[in-house]
Enzyme design. Structure first.
Site, PDB file in Angstrom:
ATOM      1  N   PHE A 199       0.845  -1.197   0.000  1.00 11.76           N
ATOM      2  CA  PHE A 199       0.000   0.000   0.000  1.00 11.76           C
ATOM      3  C   PHE A 199       0.882   1.249   0.000  1.00 11.76           C
ATOM      4  O   PHE A 199       0.696   2.172   0.775  1.00 11.76           O
ATOM      5  CB  PHE A 199      -0.942  -0.041   1.218  1.00 11.76           C
ATOM      6  CG  PHE A 199      -2.195   0.764   1.035  1.00 11.76           C
ATOM      7  CD1 PHE A 199      -2.981   0.619  -0.101  1.00 11.76           C
ATOM      8  CD2 PHE A 199      -2.589   1.667   2.013  1.00 11.76           C
ATOM      9  CE1 PHE A 199      -4.137   1.367  -0.261  1.00 11.76           C
ATOM     10  CE2 PHE A 199      -3.745   2.412   1.861  1.00 11.76           C
ATOM     11  CZ  PHE A 199      -4.520   2.265   0.725  1.00 11.76           C
TER      12      PHE A 199
ATOM     13  N   ALA B 144       2.856   4.072  -2.875  1.00  9.47           N
ATOM     14  CA  ALA B 144       2.316   5.043  -3.841  1.00  9.47           C
ATOM     15  C   ALA B 144       1.366   4.365  -4.831  1.00  9.47           C
ATOM     16  O   ALA B 144       0.289   4.892  -5.135  1.00  9.47           O
ATOM     17  CB  ALA B 144       3.470   5.712  -4.592  1.00  9.47           C
TER      18      ALA B 144
ATOM     19  N   THR C  48       3.932  -4.776  -3.772  1.00  8.90           N
ATOM     20  CA  THR C  48       4.980  -4.542  -2.773  1.00  8.90           C
ATOM     21  C   THR C  48       6.224  -3.995  -3.482  1.00  8.90           C
ATOM     22  O   THR C  48       6.277  -3.919  -4.708  1.00  8.90           O
ATOM     23  CB  THR C  48       5.341  -5.846  -2.022  1.00  8.90           C
ATOM     24  OG1 THR C  48       5.837  -6.806  -2.967  1.00  8.90           O
ATOM     25  CG2 THR C  48       4.135  -6.434  -1.312  1.00  8.90           C
TER      26      THR C  48
ATOM     27  N   GLU D 243       1.081  -5.578 -17.033  1.00  7.34           N
ATOM     28  CA  GLU D 243       1.214  -4.386 -17.872  1.00  7.34           C
ATOM     29  C   GLU D 243       1.959  -3.252 -17.155  1.00  7.34           C
ATOM     30  O   GLU D 243       2.768  -2.546 -17.754  1.00  7.34           O
ATOM     31  CB  GLU D 243      -0.187  -3.901 -18.295  1.00  7.34           C
ATOM     32  CG  GLU D 243      -0.198  -2.665 -19.170  1.00  7.34           C
ATOM     33  CD  GLU D 243       0.520  -2.884 -20.492  1.00  7.34           C
ATOM     34  OE1 GLU D 243       0.168  -3.834 -21.200  1.00  7.34           O
ATOM     35  OE2 GLU D 243       1.433  -2.091 -20.804  1.00  7.34           O
TER      36      GLU D 243
ATOM     37  N   VAL E  96       6.138  -2.146 -17.022  1.00  8.59           N
ATOM     38  CA  VAL E  96       6.897  -1.332 -17.979  1.00  8.59           C
ATOM     39  C   VAL E  96       6.022  -0.155 -18.389  1.00  8.59           C
ATOM     40  O   VAL E  96       4.882  -0.341 -18.826  1.00  8.59           O
ATOM     41  CB  VAL E  96       7.292  -2.151 -19.239  1.00  8.59           C
ATOM     42  CG1 VAL E  96       8.042  -1.262 -20.242  1.00  8.59           C
ATOM     43  CG2 VAL E  96       8.148  -3.349 -18.869  1.00  8.59           C
TER      44      VAL E  96
ATOM     45  N   GLY F 123       6.562  10.148  -5.705  1.00  9.03           N
ATOM     46  CA  GLY F 123       6.160   8.731  -5.795  1.00  9.03           C
ATOM     47  C   GLY F 123       6.684   8.046  -7.043  1.00  9.03           C
ATOM     48  O   GLY F 123       6.164   7.000  -7.432  1.00  9.03           O
TER      49      GLY F 123
ATOM     50  N   ASP G   5      16.536  -0.626 -12.355  1.00  8.29           N
ATOM     51  CA  ASP G   5      15.107  -0.660 -12.696  1.00  8.29           C
ATOM     52  C   ASP G   5      14.921  -0.757 -14.213  1.00  8.29           C
ATOM     53  O   ASP G   5      14.136  -1.575 -14.699  1.00  8.29           O
ATOM     54  CB  ASP G   5      14.429   0.603 -12.139  1.00  8.29           C
ATOM     55  CG  ASP G   5      12.947   0.650 -12.479  1.00  8.29           C
ATOM     56  OD1 ASP G   5      12.173  -0.067 -11.840  1.00  8.29           O
ATOM     57  OD2 ASP G   5      12.578   1.402 -13.405  1.00  8.29           O
TER      58      ASP G   5
ATOM     59  N   LYS H 291      13.318  -3.791 -16.486  1.00  5.54           N
ATOM     60  CA  LYS H 291      12.281  -3.614 -17.514  1.00  5.54           C
ATOM     61  C   LYS H 291      12.762  -4.150 -18.867  1.00  5.54           C
ATOM     62  O   LYS H 291      11.971  -4.717 -19.633  1.00  5.54           O
ATOM     63  CB  LYS H 291      11.898  -2.138 -17.604  1.00  5.54           C
ATOM     64  CG  LYS H 291      11.083  -1.694 -16.386  1.00  5.54           C
ATOM     65  CD  LYS H 291      11.014  -0.186 -16.267  1.00  5.54           C
ATOM     66  CE  LYS H 291      10.148   0.236 -15.075  1.00  5.54           C
ATOM     67  NZ  LYS H 291      10.345   1.618 -14.684  1.00  5.54           N
TER      68      LYS H 291
ATOM     69  N   GLY I 117       4.587   6.722 -10.980  1.00  4.06           N
ATOM     70  CA  GLY I 117       3.650   7.503 -10.166  1.00  4.06           C
ATOM     71  C   GLY I 117       2.447   6.665  -9.763  1.00  4.06           C
ATOM     72  O   GLY I 117       2.090   5.688 -10.431  1.00  4.06           O
TER      73      GLY I 117
HETATM   74  N1  HSE Z   1      10.869   3.782 -10.121  1.00  2.00           N
HETATM   75  C1  HSE Z   1      10.239   3.502 -11.362  1.00  2.00           C
HETATM   76  C2  HSE Z   1      10.507   4.643 -12.326  1.00  2.00           C
HETATM   77  C3  HSE Z   1       8.765   3.323 -11.127  1.00  2.00           C
HETATM   78  O1  HSE Z   1      10.977   5.691 -11.878  1.00  2.00           O
HETATM   79  O2  HSE Z   1      10.295   4.490 -13.515  1.00  2.00           O
HETATM   80  C4  HSE Z   1       8.001   2.795 -12.308  1.00  2.00           C
HETATM   81  O3  HSE Z   1       8.388   1.486 -12.638  1.00  2.00           O
END
Ligand code: HSE
Length: 347
Positions: free
Chosen positions: A16, A18, A103, A156, A159, A213, A227, A231, A328
């Site tokens: 729970f 953003a 999470t 979905e 990415v 967020g 990250d 992806k 976000g």
């Molecule tokens: N932290 C990731 C970003 C969140 O900034 O793209 C979305 O996957």
């Protein structure tokens, strides 16, 4: 949208932060309209947080009450249905149709999210994950396990948040051979680079991305390119049918890009962007994440803030480019909704 028969989805939401709160806001503000418009009546029956308590109520949990409790009390412990159940206990004891895994992402282990997903599939629940770990590390296995259980597995939001990048590639471009996907897939780093072009310090820009967020629970995942590499691994597995471990993605982040480097690029009419690329050649499928200086006139150079962009190169259609929000709470909460409505259309 074509109206599908009314159906209620009893939902367990694990996580729970953003994104989970963004989804709850969508339910609070748009739930009635969505039910009328699509026939999908979305009802939270369980919500688990890491440190702010958990709630289970088979009759349904009002998302407004949930969000108010968080704002006023800082946790969910005073709500009716408050429970000390762990996520696994909620999944094991509540009767639900769907699990949402929201999470914090762990790209090394994929846990605890992967175990939550497997526990839900074992109880024949459909699954929507916005957690990137399970999709980056175990996509093929989880899709297979969901199919065996007769359940939907949606990812979905892993990415480009709610911008339908994966659905575009997998459904609308089905029939094309996809040769390359290339673009900006991390909102936090694109936000930081954009703010630095405006003169903001790196640290202040990162703090702002966290406040909005966009960033991961540990923002190292964003700024060091993990990250984006995760992806890229998801896109390799989903779009190119070739599992790549995130560690196999050649990766450099943006922490080495100084204010001076940004200013130098600007003086030369260029901009730094963190570009993820997945491509196929005669030797197989490869992926990389690299800070790249692009001419300011390049289409990707004009993509600022937390916005993402992806150019998909195909054999039959040439290049297709998609630009939209990539991070976000609401933007990723919408990805959850879009997966649930994809499931609903299959019913
Ligand atoms: N932290 C990731 C970003 C969140 O900034 O793209 C979305 O996957």
């Amino acid at each position: 949208m074509m109206m599908t028969p009314q159906r209620t989805y009893r939902i367990i939401l694990i996580g729970f932060g953003a994104v989970g709160q963004g989804f709850a806001q969508i339910l609070r503000d748009q739930g009635a309209r969505i039910a009328t418009q699509t026939g999908a009546d979305l009802r939270l029956v369980g919500v688990a947080t890491r440190s702010r308590g958990s709630v289970g109520d088979p009759a349904g949990i009002n998302p407004a009450t949930l969000l108010d409790a968080l704002r006023h009390d800082g946790d969910l412990r005073r709500l009716p249905g408050s429970t000390s159940h762990t996520p696994h206990e909620l999944i094991a004891t509540l009767d639900a149709d769907l699990l949402i895994e929201a999470t914090a992402t762990d790209l090394q282990s994929g846990e605890p999210a992967t175990s939550h997903i497997r526990a839900a599939l074992a109880r024949n629940m459909h699954v929507v994950t916005v957690n990137k770990g399970p999709a980056a590390l175990h996509l093929a296995a989880l899709r297979r396990e969901a199919a065996v259980a007769g359940c939907f597995f949606g990812f979905e939001g892993t990415v480009m948040a709610g911008t339908p990048a994966l659905r575009l590639a997998l459904e609308d471009l089905a029939g094309c051979e996809i040769r390359e996907v290339r673009g900006i897939v991390n909102g936090t780093t694109n936000y930081i680079l954009t703010q630095m072009e405006g003169g903001m310090e790196y640290g202040a820009a990162l703090a702002e991305a966290q406040r909005l967020g966009y960033a991961e629970a540990d923002p190292t995942g964003d700024v060091e390119g993990f990250d984006a590499a995760g992806k890229a691994a998801i896109m390799a597995a989903a779009i190119m049918d070739t599992p790549l471990h995130p560690d196999q993605v050649e990766r450099t982040g943006i922490s080495g890009i100084t204010g001076m480097a940004v200013a130098e690029a600007a003086a030369a009419g260029e901009r730094w962007k963190l570009i993820a690329r997945v491509w196929r050649d005669a030797s197989g499928v490869h992926a990389s994440v690299q800070p790249t200086r692009l001419p300011a006139t390049h289409p990707l150079a004009g993509v600022g803030g937390a916005t993402n962009a992806l150019t998909i190169t195909t054999d039959l259609l040439g290049e297709v480019t998609l630009i939209g929000p990539g991070a976000g709470g609401i933007a990723t909460g919408f990805a959850i909704l879009s997966d649930i409505l994809a499931l609903h259309r299959q019913q």
